[in-house]
Design an enzyme around this catalytic site. Structure first.
Site, PDB file in Angstrom:
ATOM      1  CB  SER A  19      -1.417   0.170   1.164  1.00 40.23           C
ATOM      2  OG  SER A  19      -1.626  -1.283   1.408  1.00 40.23           O
TER       3      SER A  19
HETATM    4  N1  SAH Z   1      -0.957  -4.923   3.815  1.00 37.77           N
HETATM    5  C1  SAH Z   1      -0.285  -5.414   2.826  1.00 37.77           C
HETATM    6  C2  SAH Z   1      -1.194  -4.548   1.273  1.00 37.77           C
HETATM    7  C3  SAH Z   1      -1.287  -5.844   0.865  1.00 37.77           C
HETATM    8  S1  SAH Z   1      -2.320  -5.748  -0.769  1.00 37.77           S
HETATM    9  C4  SAH Z   1       1.297  -4.529   2.304  1.00 37.77           C
HETATM   10  O1  SAH Z   1       1.532  -3.824   3.571  1.00 37.77           O
HETATM   11  O2  SAH Z   1       1.851  -4.887   1.784  1.00 37.77           O
HETATM   12  C5  SAH Z   1      -3.852  -6.857   0.104  1.00 37.77           C
HETATM   13  C6  SAH Z   1      -3.402  -8.239   0.682  1.00 37.77           C
HETATM   14  O3  SAH Z   1      -4.559  -8.568   0.730  1.00 37.77           O
HETATM   15  C7  SAH Z   1      -3.184  -9.315  -0.910  1.00 37.77           C
HETATM   16  O4  SAH Z   1      -1.960  -9.893  -1.059  1.00 37.77           O
HETATM   17  C8  SAH Z   1      -3.791  -9.615  -0.639  1.00 37.77           C
HETATM   18  O5  SAH Z   1      -3.840 -11.551  -0.921  1.00 37.77           O
HETATM   19  C9  SAH Z   1      -4.895 -10.253   0.424  1.00 37.77           C
HETATM   20  N2  SAH Z   1      -5.558 -10.606   0.781  1.00 37.77           N
HETATM   21  C10 SAH Z   1      -7.344 -10.272   0.136  1.00 37.77           C
HETATM   22  N3  SAH Z   1      -8.267 -11.148   0.205  1.00 37.77           N
HETATM   23  C11 SAH Z   1      -7.318 -12.102   1.534  1.00 37.77           C
HETATM   24  C12 SAH Z   1      -8.145 -12.520   2.893  1.00 37.77           C
HETATM   25  N4  SAH Z   1      -9.545 -13.072   2.235  1.00 37.77           N
HETATM   26  N5  SAH Z   1      -7.770 -13.037   3.851  1.00 37.77           N
HETATM   27  C13 SAH Z   1      -6.733 -12.860   3.688  1.00 37.77           C
HETATM   28  N6  SAH Z   1      -6.270 -11.965   2.512  1.00 37.77           N
HETATM   29  C14 SAH Z   1      -6.983 -11.682   1.498  1.00 37.77           C
END
Ligand code: SAH
Length: 205
Positions: A56
């Site tokens: 993000s």
């Molecule tokens: N907080 C992260 C942002 C990652 S983007 C950072 O700091 O880098 C969001 C993430 O949510 C992705 O990796 C995606 O695979 C995950 N995601 C989407 N749906 C999900 C679910 N139901 N359970 C767990 N993770 C999920």
């Protein structure tokens, strides 16, 4: 832009919580972005991390973290570990961090990386829709993927008075970032503005 300039930008954009600013000045974001993107590590934008996912934008990480209103030692659940950066920021602030990622490759790489960086974070590869009931209730829950609705199990795992920050709305477009505060059986919502997140993917939806 370097890390100091990134933090100065966050302040200009309205982030006030000193603990958040200090943590983001301390966590090496370059350790959580792909090697090919190192020169962009402190720019205020999201970056691809593979598997069609992103780390993000720093401002959004700061905004969500500030909205959680946590004090050190509180238990916090993150859904969507991704790169592990948001989890590292929370750990740097002294929180007891639990984080769930649905894509095994990302979850495993983030777990290794967090450990290498010296952050003791509890990680799990699973569908985060169901939360992590073994460790509930949580003072804060941060969901870093956009869901069409607020997953009910997450609301039930929020402590009384606890805060959840979650983008809700259609995927592939803009969503609304909500701060959800649990007060007994009631929930109060505060609109934090428009955001664009990768989709929350779950068999439960
Ligand atoms: N907080 C992260 C942002 C990652 S983007 C950072 O700091 O880098 C969001 C993430 O949510 C992705 O990796 C995606 O695979 C995950 N995601 C989407 N749906 C999900 C679910 N139901 N359970 C767990 N993770 C999920």
């Amino acid at each position: 832009m370097d890390q100091r300039e990134m933090v100065a930008l966050l302040e200009r954009r309205g982030i006030r919580d000193e603990r958040v600013l200090e943590a983001m000045a301390a966590v090496p974001r370059q350790a959580f972005v792909p090697e090919s993107r190192l020169e962009a590590a402190y720019g205020d934008h999201a970056l691809p991390i593979g598997h069609q996912q992103t780390i993000s934008q720093p401002y959004i990480v700061a905004l969500m973290t500030e909205a959680l209103e946590l004090t050190p030692g509180k238990r916090v659940l993150e859904i969507g570990t991704g790169s592990g950066y948001q989890a590292a920021v929370l750990a740097e602030m002294g929180m007891d961090v639990y984080t769930i990622e649905r894509i095994p490759e990302l979850g495993e790489a983030a777990a290794r990386n967090l450990e290498e960086q010296g952050y003791a974070v509890h990680t799990k590869v699973d569908d985060g829709y169901r939360g992590w009931s073994d460790y509930a209730p949580f003072s804060g829950i941060v969901v870093t993927a956009a869901a069409p609705e607020i997953p009910e199990p997450l609301v039930s795992q929020l402590a009384d008075g606890g805060r959840m920050v979650i983008p809700v709305g259609p995927t592939g477009s803009y969503q609304t970032l909500w701060k959800v505060i649990r007060r007994g059986d009631q929930i109060e919502r505060v609109n934090l503005g428009g955001v664009a997140f990768v989709p929350f993917i779950s068999e439960e939806l």
